[in-house]
Design a protein around this motif. Structure first.
Motif, PDB file in Angstrom:
ATOM      1  N   GLU A  75       0.825  -1.205   0.000  1.00 24.18           N
ATOM      2  CA  GLU A  75       0.000   0.000   0.000  1.00 24.18           C
ATOM      3  C   GLU A  75       0.861   1.259   0.000  1.00 24.18           C
ATOM      4  O   GLU A  75       0.468   2.295  -0.534  1.00 24.18           O
ATOM      5  CB  GLU A  75      -0.918  -0.012   1.222  1.00 24.18           C
ATOM      6  N   GLN A  85      -1.805   2.894  -6.447  1.00 24.45           N
ATOM      7  CA  GLN A  85      -3.157   2.346  -6.425  1.00 24.45           C
ATOM      8  C   GLN A  85      -3.993   3.065  -7.487  1.00 24.45           C
ATOM      9  O   GLN A  85      -3.737   4.225  -7.804  1.00 24.45           O
ATOM     10  CB  GLN A  85      -3.786   2.549  -5.041  1.00 24.45           C
ATOM     11  N   ARG A 142      -3.912  -2.920  -6.301  1.00 23.95           N
ATOM     12  CA  ARG A 142      -4.731  -3.114  -5.103  1.00 23.95           C
ATOM     13  C   ARG A 142      -4.952  -4.596  -4.787  1.00 23.95           C
ATOM     14  O   ARG A 142      -5.259  -4.946  -3.647  1.00 23.95           O
ATOM     15  CB  ARG A 142      -6.078  -2.409  -5.251  1.00 23.95           C
TER      16      ARG A 142
END
Length: 469
Positions: free
Chosen positions: A413, A418, A422
């Motif tokens: 992350e 993103q 993801r």
């Protein structure tokens, strides 16, 4: 293997997989073409967008509340009885009645009941039959016309939401700057252990046996014509192993190149010519993995019995993860310094190749284009598997595995853009599960080969539980 892996997935992960589907989005658009003018439950999983919309709603005096927010159970539409999605225009309603009310008020049309003079019953099945009674029911339920924005106000609201989002993205650090100090320390320790115990140039791999053909020796006892019974066993093992063969290339210090390519056809025994060399390479890799584990403080803190059990269960898996870092998917070659192992595919295609679990694993994993940190975290997750045979402190090992898995998720992350990546964490965990299955198959194949053609080194015999008897 990963029976506790569900604890690593947040509610957001599950909702991302279950709620954001094309079919759901298409169904919503068909129900109400203007449904995107208000916050709907699916949008709430985009946390940043949800915050901005809540702020704008607050400014405009147009609050939207999720249907399940006040109570634990689902709510029903006060107009037609269908499942409600939230408060719309002051009343708990479904998406259909929300859209109908907006359109009816904006058209400002005079509607008349053609059936029961304004007394039609409005349900989920009958709500489309009488617009006049449906509008009456909306108003009687408390829906307010003054809460419907004009087209100009809608455009202003959209512009405000976009501006708020741009401002927030510009001033707020990325979510996964959320790597904690502890997680950063864990990654640094693993990377240090990897650097100390794995040389991708294989410069220290020197004392190894070469295939008999390559070494210049004549046909030895091991390659003489087998008996009928032996030939049948070897043929079966050949089927169990791999339908493709490997060639070996050795680049000498003087620049010369030695090549070895097993015969394409034979009784099956010729595949064993590479076994002594593979045993030497495997033993070299296994020693590095054992040293890797010993460098990790979390591993050293475990009882020696658990350390041995974890190594016996996971060494092969860690070996494959390390080999994948030197695998060239374009050429089908493992590039190990002066040595290279190349896949020989007589058919000229990869369809047959990808049927082999180990080879398919390497192609699939290489396709993810992982960072060095992600590879080393995968090794840690595989090493600290609480369900390995013989592990005593299962809860301790389980907690360690969970911490490494959470660290991997946080790293992805933090370092990966993103939404393109993801699902990367989910894909990695699936690859580890597949590798666990391959490990079990590999052990059985190894034992069958060893039974007919002993080739395993003492370290291999210890790790895989091979006895002389």
């Amino acid at each position: 293997m990963y029976k506790h892996m569900s604890s690593y997935f947040t509610g957001e992960d599950i909702q991302m997989l279950n709620k954001h589907t094309v079919s759901n989005i298409m169904a919503l658009d068909q129900r109400d073409p203007e449904a995107n003018l208000e916050v709907i439950p699916g949008e709430s999983w985009n946390h940043a967008g949800h915050v901005f919309i809540e702020e704008v709603n607050s400014v405009l005096g147009n609050p939207t509340i999720n249907a399940d927010e006040e109570t634990e159970g689902p709510q029903i539409c006060r107009v037609c009885g269908d499942k409600a999605t939230g408060y719309h225009f002051n009343v708990m309603t479904c998406e259909g009645c929300k859209g109908f009310f907006r359109r009816a008020v904006k058209r400002n049309a005079r509607l008349q009941c053609c059936f029961r003079k304004g007394t039609c019953e409005i349900t989920r099945k009958t709500r489309r039959q009488c617009q006049a009674c449906r509008l009456r029911k909306c108003l009687e339920s408390g829906m307010k016309k003054e809460m419907i924005m004009s087209d100009v106000a809608v455009e202003q609201r959209r512009a405000l939401i976009k501006r708020k989002k741009r401002e927030r993205v510009g001033t707020q650090p990325p979510k996964a700057e959320g790597l904690t100090e502890e997680q950063q320390t864990m990654i640094e320790e693993l990377m240090d252990a990897q650097m100390k115990t794995f040389d991708s140039t294989f410069s220290h791999f020197k004392d190894f046996r070469l295939p008999e053909v390559l070494s210049g020796c004549g046909a030895s006892e091991s390659l003489k014509a087998p008996t009928r019974e032996e030939a049948a066993k070897w043929s079966q093992i050949r089927k169990d192993l791999c339908s493709v063969t490997f060639s070996l290339h050795l680049r000498g210090e003087d620049g010369s190149v030695w090549n070895y390519k097993p015969p394409s056809e034979g009784s099956g025994k010729e595949i064993f010519s590479l076994m002594p060399h593979i045993a030497d390479m495997s033993t070299y890799m296994f020693k590095g993995i054992i040293n890797f584990a010993k460098v990790i403080s979390y591993f050293r803190d475990l009882p020696i019995e658990d350390q041995i059990s974890l190594l016996k269960g996971g060494t092969f898996e860690l070996c494959q993860l390390r080999f994948n870092t030197v695998f060239n998917a374009e050429t089908g070659t493992w590039e190990c310094g002066r040595l290279s192992y190349c896949l020989e595919d007589p058919a000229g295609g990869l369809q047959q190749l990808l049927l082999e679990p180990v080879l398919k694993f390497h192609y699939m994993l290489k396709k993810l284009q992982l960072h060095k940190e992600e590879y080393v975290l995968m090794q840690a997750i595989s090493l600290f598997s609480p369900d390995r045979p013989g592990v005593v402190q299962r809860s301790v090992v389980d907690q360690l595995q969970e911490r490494f898995a959470i660290t991997l998720k946080a790293y992805i992350e933090c370092k990966r853009p993103q939404p393109a990546h993801r699902f990367l964490f989910l894909k990695i965990m699936a690859m580890l599960t597949e590798l666990r299955s391959i490990n079990a198959q590999h052990t059985q194949q190894l034992l069958r080969i060893q039974d007919i053609h002993p080739f395993a080194t003492p370290l291999m015999q210890e790790l895989f539980g091979i006895t002389d008897g």
